[in-house]
Design a protein around this motif. Structure first.
Motif, short mmCIF file in Angstrom:
data_model
loop_
_atom_site.label_atom_id
_atom_site.label_comp_id
_atom_site.label_asym_id
_atom_site.label_seq_id
_atom_site.Cartn_x
_atom_site.Cartn_y
_atom_site.Cartn_z
N LYS A 144 0.81 -1.22 0.00
CA LYS A 144 0.00 0.00 0.00
C LYS A 144 0.85 1.27 0.00
O LYS A 144 0.34 2.36 0.22
CB LYS A 144 -0.94 0.00 1.21
CG LYS A 144 -1.98 -1.11 1.14
CD LYS A 144 -2.94 -1.05 2.31
CE LYS A 144 -4.00 -2.14 2.19
NZ LYS A 144 -4.96 -2.08 3.29
N ASN A 177 3.18 4.35 -1.53
CA ASN A 177 2.97 5.22 -2.69
C ASN A 177 3.59 4.65 -3.95
O ASN A 177 3.01 4.73 -5.03
CB ASN A 177 3.49 6.63 -2.41
CG ASN A 177 2.58 7.41 -1.50
OD1 ASN A 177 1.38 7.14 -1.43
ND2 ASN A 177 3.14 8.37 -0.80
N LYS A 226 1.29 2.05 -5.36
CA LYS A 226 0.09 2.68 -5.92
C LYS A 226 0.42 3.32 -7.26
O LYS A 226 -0.35 3.22 -8.22
CB LYS A 226 -0.46 3.73 -4.95
CG LYS A 226 -1.06 3.15 -3.69
CD LYS A 226 -1.48 4.26 -2.74
CE LYS A 226 -1.95 3.70 -1.42
NZ LYS A 226 -2.27 4.79 -0.46
#
Length: 141
Positions: A53, A55, A58
């Motif tokens: 999860k 950055n 993502k």
């Protein structure tokens, strides 16, 4: 598999075959993001232990095209989440990580019970390597 010369293979494994720090760049909406990560090189790819999860993960999910830079080396490739560190299909790479990252992998920073603890593979496509006054243009795939 890749078709690197023996000289380039030797340099890559000498410099990056164990725990090393590389810069990893991602891009989303034309905005670059760069961070340093611990990684190691193996057969045309760099492997990074990370959090699913984060950055960077993502951003890679949105745009998997990445760039890396290390000691007299720069390359481009594709970021691929291999998923949970302890998945049976990750056993070989996870074992390599435990060995190569032995100094810090079990320092309490990583939660191996958390399925978001994952492996990021940077599958290299092409790059440049400099060594002893030589410049190597490399195609990995």
């Amino acid at each position: 598999m890749n078709n690197l010369s023996d000289e380039v293979k030797s340099i890559m494994y000498e410099r990056f075959g164990n725990d090393c720090v590389i810069s990893l760049a991602t891009t989303v909406d034309n905005m670059p993001y760069v961070r340093n990560v611990n990684a190691f090189y193996e057969d045309g790819a760099f492997y990074i232990l990370t959090y699913g999860k984060s950055n960077k993960m993502k951003q890679i999910a949105i745009n998997p095209n990445v760039a890396i830079a290390g000691f007299w080396f720069q390359a481009f490739g594709t970021g691929i989440s291999l998923g949970y560190f302890l998945k049976p299909e990750n056993e070989k790479i996870a074992s390599m990580m435990k060995d190569k990252f032995a100094e810090w992998i079990d320092n309490g920073h990583n939660d191996f019970n958390d399925e978001n603890t994952c492996i990021l593979k940077i599958e290299l496509t092409h790059g440049l390597l400099w060594s002893n006054g030589k410049r190597f243009e490399i195609t990995f795939r």
